[in-house]
Design a protein around this motif. Sequence first.
Motif, PDB file in Angstrom:
ATOM      1  N   ALA A  86     -50.084   6.269  49.623  1.00 50.51           N
ATOM      2  CA  ALA A  86     -51.220   7.115  49.232  1.00 50.51           C
ATOM      3  C   ALA A  86     -52.356   6.267  48.650  1.00 50.51           C
ATOM      4  O   ALA A  86     -53.533   6.518  48.931  1.00 50.51           O
ATOM      5  N   GLN A  87     -52.015   5.259  47.839  1.00 45.75           N
ATOM      6  CA  GLN A  87     -53.044   4.388  47.265  1.00 45.75           C
ATOM      7  C   GLN A  87     -53.744   3.578  48.354  1.00 45.75           C
ATOM      8  O   GLN A  87     -54.975   3.454  48.344  1.00 45.75           O
ATOM      9  N   ILE A  88     -52.972   3.061  49.298  1.00 47.96           N
ATOM     10  CA  ILE A  88     -53.563   2.287  50.399  1.00 47.96           C
ATOM     11  C   ILE A  88     -54.502   3.164  51.217  1.00 47.96           C
ATOM     12  O   ILE A  88     -55.629   2.761  51.529  1.00 47.96           O
ATOM     13  N   THR A  89     -54.064   4.364  51.527  1.00 41.45           N
ATOM     14  CA  THR A  89     -54.892   5.296  52.300  1.00 41.45           C
ATOM     15  C   THR A  89     -56.172   5.632  51.541  1.00 41.45           C
ATOM     16  O   THR A  89     -57.266   5.625  52.107  1.00 41.45           O
ATOM     17  N   PHE A  90     -56.031   5.915  50.243  1.00 46.43           N
ATOM     18  CA  PHE A  90     -57.200   6.246  49.435  1.00 46.43           C
ATOM     19  C   PHE A  90     -58.204   5.095  49.447  1.00 46.43           C
ATOM     20  O   PHE A  90     -59.401   5.294  49.636  1.00 46.43           O
ATOM     21  N   ILE A  91     -57.712   3.883  49.230  1.00 45.24           N
ATOM     22  CA  ILE A  91     -58.601   2.716  49.181  1.00 45.24           C
ATOM     23  C   ILE A  91     -59.309   2.532  50.520  1.00 45.24           C
ATOM     24  O   ILE A  91     -60.518   2.299  50.572  1.00 45.24           O
TER      25      ILE A  91
END
Length: 115
Positions: free
Chosen positions: A37-42
């Motif tokens: 989720a963090q990778i996608t958000f970034i």
Amino acid sequence: MSCDIATSLQRMRRAGVQLRQQNGRLIIDSTTPLTDAQITFIREHKPALLEQLSEHRPLTAAEAQRINAWLDRLGEHDLATRAEVLELADSDPEQRIAWLRSAAEVNLQTTEGIE
């Protein structure tokens, strides 16, 4: 759905993920591997993150000291509240300015009362 980048950056910091901008590049420092989720958000918000980070100036030690002195004068001793105030002052330049002005006004009133 609207995304508040400043709030998202705060959440990432709390999760141990530090993002910074250096020479137009997004630099990621993390104490743990990033979640999907963090990778996608970034990836989805990289331009907005870079813009927000280029505008961010960390709270200085002197500013933190002035805000802490102001909180002392107000009688605020709850450590969680104090930490929240300092975190918000670090992430929100407008709030930082407002609290530093309040700190200066309280300091001025205190010194005027001494004379």
